[in-house]
Enzyme design. Sequence first.
Site, PDB file in Angstrom:
ATOM      1  CB  SER A  90       0.257   2.996   0.561  1.00  0.00           C
ATOM      2  OG  SER A  90       0.839   1.842   0.026  1.00  0.00           O
ATOM      3  CG  HIS A 128       4.262  -3.182   4.916  1.00  0.00           C
ATOM      4  ND1 HIS A 128       3.168  -2.356   4.931  1.00  0.00           N
ATOM      5  CD2 HIS A 128       3.922  -4.282   5.636  1.00  0.00           C
ATOM      6  CE1 HIS A 128       2.195  -2.925   5.630  1.00  0.00           C
ATOM      7  NE2 HIS A 128       2.635  -4.101   6.076  1.00  0.00           N
ATOM      8  CG  ASP A 133       3.124   0.645   2.519  1.00  0.00           C
ATOM      9  OD1 ASP A 133       3.593  -0.030   3.454  1.00  0.00           O
ATOM     10  OD2 ASP A 133       2.564   0.148   1.532  1.00  0.00           O
TER      11      ASP A 133
END
Length: 211
Positions: A150, A99, A97
Amino acid sequence: MDERGIKDSLIAGEQERLCELVRGALEDGDSAKAILDVMIEGMSVVGDRFQRKEIFIPEVLLSARAMTSATDILKPILAKSGSKPFGKVIIGTVLGDLHDIGKNIVGMMLEGNGFEVINLGRDVAPEKFVETAKESGARVIGLSSLVTTSMPQMRRTIDLLRQEGLDGSVAVMVGGAPVTQEFADSIGADGYADDAPGAVQKAKEFLQVEQ
Ligand code: B1M
């Protein structure tokens, strides 16, 4: 504060204009928290447009870059804390992931509320969380996930902590847009927080900091 301007420049990915407006808002006496809330609203418009396929990854990246720069301006204010740290908190976005905007905001708010934060970044493997907990002696780990694909890494991290015998001494909180209290319970997390202030609250509970 020019709320419209802040939202529009964030949505358009206009980094310089956004930073200018954020600096202006601070000079006018607006709080870092209020400015952040307006940017979060803007970012949710970006997400909606992306979902409707009105914009694509390059545009989302521009908005993300603009928000990261503008959040950096707020960081010294959000992370200002004069007192001795309450304890260490490890944070990171789980493996697979990329982000990290929300996770970084969580980190800034934890620092601003007197915690020492070890920010492992994004795309962090379960092994890295466990190794860092062992080395640092931190008693709280905060896992962030923004994509459903994720989320299983949160369970893997908790399972690994258990295997290594750390589950009694290290509390794990999970958060991020697709994460829920139900999911947190289902993977055996010690806590769930919906947003950055909620994460601060949980860390205080875990470390028994008087509120
Ligand atoms: Co992505 N992305 N993205 N993206 N992206 C989402 C998450 C998505 C919802 C967009 C959509 O479709 N509407 C969607 C996920 C769908 C799903 O899983 N169900 C999505 C997708 C699909 C993808 C890709 C797969 C796209 C692709 O390649 N086809 C890809 C995945 C890459 C990967 O991770 N492997 C991808 C890539 C990207 C960018 C790199 C372009 C960029 C990220 C840049 C960066 O972070 N540096 C990006 C962005 C910016 C977004 C959206 C638009 C905005 C996320 C954000 O920063 N929000 C997002 C849409 C959306 O969320 N509406 C989207 C602002 C931030 C302040 O909020 O992160 O939620 P948030 O954090 C909050 C809370 O969640 C909470 O507190 C924060 C502050 O209040 N919180 C915690 C977060 N972590 C916490 C931890 C805690 C407690 C609370 O305790 C430890």
